[in-house]
Design a protein around this motif. Structure first.
Motif, PDB file in Angstrom:
ATOM      1  N   PHE A 345       0.834  -1.202   0.000  1.00 16.51           N
ATOM      2  CA  PHE A 345       0.000   0.000   0.000  1.00 16.51           C
ATOM      3  C   PHE A 345       0.875   1.261   0.000  1.00 16.51           C
ATOM      4  O   PHE A 345       1.779   1.402   0.822  1.00 16.51           O
ATOM      5  N   SER A 346       0.587   2.190  -0.962  1.00 15.55           N
ATOM      6  CA  SER A 346       1.346   3.443  -1.061  1.00 15.55           C
ATOM      7  C   SER A 346       0.383   4.600  -1.259  1.00 15.55           C
ATOM      8  O   SER A 346      -0.741   4.418  -1.720  1.00 15.55           O
ATOM      9  N   GLN A 347       0.837   5.809  -0.884  1.00 13.91           N
ATOM     10  CA  GLN A 347       0.023   7.010  -0.976  1.00 13.91           C
ATOM     11  C   GLN A 347       0.857   8.129  -1.598  1.00 13.91           C
ATOM     12  O   GLN A 347       2.075   8.139  -1.495  1.00 13.91           O
ATOM     13  N   ASN A 348       0.137   9.082  -2.220  1.00 12.44           N
ATOM     14  CA  ASN A 348       0.822  10.262  -2.744  1.00 12.44           C
ATOM     15  C   ASN A 348      -0.100  11.470  -2.624  1.00 12.44           C
ATOM     16  O   ASN A 348      -1.324  11.349  -2.692  1.00 12.44           O
ATOM     17  N   LEU A 349       0.499  12.626  -2.421  1.00  7.51           N
ATOM     18  CA  LEU A 349      -0.237  13.878  -2.292  1.00  7.51           C
ATOM     19  C   LEU A 349       0.662  14.999  -2.778  1.00  7.51           C
ATOM     20  O   LEU A 349       1.862  15.020  -2.472  1.00  7.51           O
ATOM     21  N   GLY A 350       0.089  15.949  -3.572  1.00  2.00           N
ATOM     22  CA  GLY A 350       0.923  17.022  -4.088  1.00  2.00           C
ATOM     23  C   GLY A 350       0.129  18.137  -4.724  1.00  2.00           C
ATOM     24  O   GLY A 350      -1.104  18.082  -4.820  1.00  2.00           O
ATOM     25  N   ILE A 351       0.845  19.139  -5.139  1.00  2.00           N
ATOM     26  CA  ILE A 351       0.279  20.300  -5.818  1.00  2.00           C
ATOM     27  C   ILE A 351       0.877  20.370  -7.217  1.00  2.00           C
ATOM     28  O   ILE A 351       2.090  20.230  -7.396  1.00  2.00           O
ATOM     29  N   GLY A 352      -0.007  20.581  -8.202  1.00  2.00           N
ATOM     30  CA  GLY A 352       0.441  20.663  -9.587  1.00  2.00           C
ATOM     31  C   GLY A 352       0.320  22.075 -10.137  1.00  2.00           C
ATOM     32  O   GLY A 352      -0.593  22.822  -9.778  1.00  2.00           O
ATOM     33  N   LEU A 353       1.241  22.431 -10.977  1.00  2.00           N
ATOM     34  CA  LEU A 353       1.243  23.734 -11.647  1.00  2.00           C
ATOM     35  C   LEU A 353       1.359  23.501 -13.138  1.00  2.00           C
ATOM     36  O   LEU A 353       2.324  22.871 -13.600  1.00  2.00           O
ATOM     37  N   ASN A 354       0.358  23.993 -13.881  1.00  2.00           N
ATOM     38  CA  ASN A 354       0.367  23.853 -15.343  1.00  2.00           C
ATOM     39  C   ASN A 354       0.569  25.233 -15.954  1.00  2.00           C
ATOM     40  O   ASN A 354      -0.257  26.132 -15.772  1.00  2.00           O
ATOM     41  N   ILE A 355       1.689  25.409 -16.670  1.00  2.00           N
ATOM     42  CA  ILE A 355       2.020  26.703 -17.272  1.00  2.00           C
ATOM     43  C   ILE A 355       2.007  26.558 -18.782  1.00  2.00           C
ATOM     44  O   ILE A 355       2.847  25.852 -19.351  1.00  2.00           O
ATOM     45  N   PRO A 356       1.047  27.176 -19.466  1.00  2.00           N
ATOM     46  CA  PRO A 356       1.056  27.124 -20.936  1.00  2.00           C
ATOM     47  C   PRO A 356       2.189  28.005 -21.478  1.00  2.00           C
ATOM     48  O   PRO A 356       2.202  29.213 -21.251  1.00  2.00           O
ATOM     49  N   ILE A 357       3.126  27.406 -22.158  1.00  2.00           N
ATOM     50  CA  ILE A 357       4.270  28.159 -22.708  1.00  2.00           C
ATOM     51  C   ILE A 357       4.096  28.348 -24.210  1.00  2.00           C
ATOM     52  O   ILE A 357       4.079  29.476 -24.711  1.00  2.00           O
ATOM     53  N   PHE A 358       3.970  27.263 -24.916  1.00  2.00           N
ATOM     54  CA  PHE A 358       3.737  27.374 -26.356  1.00  2.00           C
ATOM     55  C   PHE A 358       2.914  26.175 -26.806  1.00  2.00           C
ATOM     56  O   PHE A 358       3.312  25.024 -26.596  1.00  2.00           O
ATOM     57  N   ASN A 359       1.760  26.452 -27.388  1.00  2.00           N
ATOM     58  CA  ASN A 359       0.884  25.376 -27.877  1.00  2.00           C
ATOM     59  C   ASN A 359       0.355  25.700 -29.264  1.00  2.00           C
ATOM     60  O   ASN A 359      -0.824  25.502 -29.562  1.00  2.00           O
ATOM     61  N   GLY A 360       1.237  26.212 -30.095  1.00  2.00           N
ATOM     62  CA  GLY A 360       0.826  26.554 -31.457  1.00  2.00           C
ATOM     63  C   GLY A 360      -0.100  27.748 -31.516  1.00  2.00           C
ATOM     64  O   GLY A 360      -0.900  27.859 -32.452  1.00  2.00           O
ATOM     65  N   ASN A 361      -0.004  28.617 -30.505  1.00  2.00           N
ATOM     66  CA  ASN A 361      -0.847  29.826 -30.453  1.00  2.00           C
ATOM     67  C   ASN A 361      -2.330  29.496 -30.368  1.00  2.00           C
ATOM     68  O   ASN A 361      -3.184  30.318 -30.695  1.00  2.00           O
ATOM     69  N   GLN A 362      -2.622  28.287 -29.916  1.00  2.00           N
ATOM     70  CA  GLN A 362      -4.024  27.837 -29.882  1.00  2.00           C
ATOM     71  C   GLN A 362      -4.837  28.618 -28.853  1.00  2.00           C
ATOM     72  O   GLN A 362      -5.958  29.039 -29.133  1.00  2.00           O
ATOM     73  N   ALA A 363      -4.292  28.800 -27.639  1.00  2.00           N
ATOM     74  CA  ALA A 363      -5.038  29.476 -26.587  1.00  2.00           C
ATOM     75  C   ALA A 363      -5.340  30.929 -26.969  1.00  2.00           C
ATOM     76  O   ALA A 363      -6.473  31.412 -26.788  1.00  2.00           O
ATOM     77  N   ARG A 364      -4.358  31.625 -27.489  1.00  2.00           N
ATOM     78  CA  ARG A 364      -4.572  33.021 -27.868  1.00  2.00           C
ATOM     79  C   ARG A 364      -5.542  33.126 -29.040  1.00  2.00           C
ATOM     80  O   ARG A 364      -6.378  34.042 -29.095  1.00  2.00           O
ATOM     81  N   THR A 365      -5.435  32.192 -29.986  1.00  2.00           N
ATOM     82  CA  THR A 365      -6.359  32.201 -31.120  1.00  2.00           C
ATOM     83  C   THR A 365      -7.796  31.966 -30.662  1.00  2.00           C
ATOM     84  O   THR A 365      -8.736  32.618 -31.132  1.00  2.00           O
ATOM     85  N   ASN A 366      -7.976  31.023 -29.716  1.00  2.00           N
ATOM     86  CA  ASN A 366      -9.321  30.768 -29.181  1.00  2.00           C
ATOM     87  C   ASN A 366      -9.878  32.010 -28.490  1.00  2.00           C
ATOM     88  O   ASN A 366     -11.071  32.301 -28.565  1.00  2.00           O
ATOM     89  N   TRP A 367      -9.008  32.732 -27.791  1.00  2.00           N
ATOM     90  CA  TRP A 367      -9.438  33.959 -27.113  1.00  2.00           C
ATOM     91  C   TRP A 367      -9.882  35.012 -28.127  1.00  2.00           C
ATOM     92  O   TRP A 367     -10.919  35.657 -27.964  1.00  2.00           O
ATOM     93  N   LYS A 368      -9.118  35.179 -29.202  1.00  2.00           N
ATOM     94  CA  LYS A 368      -9.470  36.162 -30.231  1.00  2.00           C
ATOM     95  C   LYS A 368     -10.762  35.758 -30.944  1.00  2.00           C
ATOM     96  O   LYS A 368     -11.601  36.605 -31.256  1.00  2.00           O
ATOM     97  N   LYS A 369     -10.910  34.452 -31.196  1.00  2.00           N
ATOM     98  CA  LYS A 369     -12.148  33.980 -31.829  1.00  2.00           C
ATOM     99  C   LYS A 369     -13.355  34.252 -30.932  1.00  2.00           C
ATOM    100  O   LYS A 369     -14.432  34.618 -31.411  1.00  2.00           O
ATOM    101  N   ALA A 370     -13.184  34.048 -29.634  1.00  2.00           N
ATOM    102  CA  ALA A 370     -14.283  34.282 -28.702  1.00  2.00           C
ATOM    103  C   ALA A 370     -14.691  35.748 -28.704  1.00  2.00           C
ATOM    104  O   ALA A 370     -15.887  36.072 -28.633  1.00  2.00           O
ATOM    105  N   LYS A 371     -13.716  36.663 -28.783  1.00  2.00           N
ATOM    106  CA  LYS A 371     -14.042  38.090 -28.833  1.00  2.00           C
ATOM    107  C   LYS A 371     -14.757  38.436 -30.138  1.00  2.00           C
ATOM    108  O   LYS A 371     -15.705  39.244 -30.144  1.00  2.00           O
ATOM    109  N   LEU A 372     -14.329  37.832 -31.233  1.00  2.00           N
ATOM    110  CA  LEU A 372     -15.005  38.079 -32.515  1.00  2.00           C
ATOM    111  C   LEU A 372     -16.425  37.505 -32.491  1.00  2.00           C
ATOM    112  O   LEU A 372     -17.335  38.064 -33.123  1.00  2.00           O
TER     113      LEU A 372
END
Length: 477
Positions: A345-372
């Protein structure tokens, strides 16, 4: 025999009652709202959007997943409990429980819930719009059927008049007072009027079929409509249907305007959802894990030191065993399934941090599309408002023209009736040719049809303005 006659009589009475059952406009609208396919489709879409909203609300809570696997491995492999290479055949089992919770994601999930809520409310408004649209279409088809039925009545009177005139002329021709040409002309007129009556009945049947299609009724089912006198249909005075007033009321009451407003609000929230995808997010995770393998059937519990050979040494051609002192197990317990689960029997506990660095400009494009998309929804809202205003002013103009046309056609019908009465009296005393009487009779028929058409047309156009104003469609007080 008597019982058989009673049963047969009851059967025919039932059929006659069914055949005589007629639908009012209110019955047609209520049935169409419940059974029309287009209305049902919008209701299904509203329920789908409600499920999407409920799911987005549930996504606010942490996720928990439990995985369990049971397998059999053979050949060279790794013992899943000891992580040692082995060639033994092994039956293994793995069990785990993992939990994940978002700590902060720039309110992405909350804005998603808000956007889905506006979308669901817009779907409910679309359902109301579909109900209103089908009510308006049913009213239009219903009034068209009533007009067609009135045309049958006028055509029937025309045939009766032509038949009476034909019989009178036939008597005079038989007596030698009139030539046979007059009888031929009257017979031709009767045939033409009969053809007109047949066409009117066929047109009425087609109008009923169109109405049945809107109601989603089987075309083979018997169907007829009530025929309230057109003069008894209540309509608001045109003075109370000022287009500016109707437009102001329509902007408040009509579902389409609510739909556009809700779609704009949903689009604004989706901009925030897309924007959150460009920023880091924090999460909390934890898990439980254990495993079992039948490769470890025994578990040592007691040990003692003993000499354990580790190799050989050759001295002068003689091999000597080399030993080392190690703890050698002397007692064993069965390494049961639940004992292995406890030991592994084993256990784990932690905190995760997800930092978007570069994803083909997908996140920014989705944001611009949403504004349009917000801009697109706002333009659609403005366009619909302009179209609604244009439709209302056009409907008001058409209503004014329809009333004027009806008044003119009513005067024409009265004049045609007087002309026909004069012509018939002259014909009866031999001062008018049959062809002239036929001409006056046809003029009267056309005048009555034109008056009926104009009357139903102006009634519907006033009802359309009442619909825009938010009063609905009714044919009685």
């Amino acid at each position: 025999m008597k019982n058989a006659l009673l049963i047969l009589t009851g059967f025919w009475v039932t059929l006659a009652a069914q055949a005589q059952e007629k639908w009012s406009l209110e019955q047609c609208v209520e049935y169409a709202v419940e059974h029309n396919i287009s209305v049902k489709q919008t209701d299904v879409q509203a329920r789908i959007d409600k499920l999407t909203l409920d799911q987005s609300k549930a996504a606010l809570f942490p996720t928990a997943n439990s995985q369990h696997s049971l397998g059999y491995q053979f050949g060279r492999s790794i013992d899943p409990t000891s992580n040692q290479f082995t060639t033994n055949e092994i039956l293994f089992a793995n069990h785990s429980l993992n939990v994940n919770a978002d700590l902060f994601n720039w309110f992405r999930k909350r804005n998603t819930v808000a956007a889905n809520n506006f979308t669901y409310e817009a779907s409910v408004a679309k359902f109301e719009k579909a109900r209103n649209d089908i009510a308006l279409n049913v009213a239009n088809a219903y009034l068209a059927a009533l007009l067609s039925k009135e045309q049958i009545n006028v055509a029937t009177v025309q045939v009766q008049q032509s038949r009476e005139q034909r019989d009178n002329v036939n008597k005079q021709v038989t007596a030698g007072a009139l030539p046979e040409l007059n009888l031929a002309e009257m017979q031709t007129q009767l045939a033409n009027d009969s053809a007109t009556l047949i066409s009117a009945r066929a047109d009425f049947r087609l109008k009923l079929l169109q109405l049945q299609a809107l109601l989603n009724l089987d075309a083979a089912d018997p169907f007829d409509v009530l025929s309230p006198p057109v003069d008894s249909i209540p309509v608001e005075p045109l003075a109370e249907l000022d287009p500016a007033l109707v437009f102001s009321s329509a902007m408040i009451n009509l579902p389409q305007q609510k739909i556009n407003e809700l779609n704009v609000k949903a689009a604004v929230k989706n901009v925030l959802v897309a924007k959150a995808g460009m920023y880091p997010s924090f999460s909390l995770f934890g898990g439980l894990d254990s495993r079992y393998s039948n490769a470890q059937k025994l578990l040592p519990v007691n040990y003692q030191e003993g000499a354990v050979p580790i190799g050989f040494v050759n001295i002068n051609g003689t091999n000597y065993v080399v030993n080392t002192l190690e703890k050698v197990p002397t007692g064993f317990n069965k390494n049961t399934y639940f004992r292995q689960l406890s030991n592994n029997f084993s256990q784990n506990l932690g905190i995760g941090l997800n930092i978007p660095i570069f994803n083909g400009n997908q996140a920014r494009t989705n944001w611009k599309k949403a504004k349009l998309n917000v801009e697109s929804q706002e333009l659609l809202q403005e366009q619909d408002a302009q179209t609604l205003k244009q439709d209302i002013y056009q409907a008001h103009t058409n209503a004014v023209a329809a009333i004027e046309k009806y008044n003119a056609s009513r005067i024409a019908a009265v004049s045609a009736e007087q002309a026909y009465d004069f012509a018939r009296k002259r014909f009866e005393v031999g001062l008018l040719k049959p062809i002239d009487l036929i001409t006056n009779q046809n003029n009267l028929f056309k005048a009555k049809i034109n008056m009926l058409s104009a009357q139903y047309d102006y009634v519907f156009k006033l009802k359309l303005l009442e619909f825009y104003k938010g009063r609905g469609i009714k044919l009685h007080h």
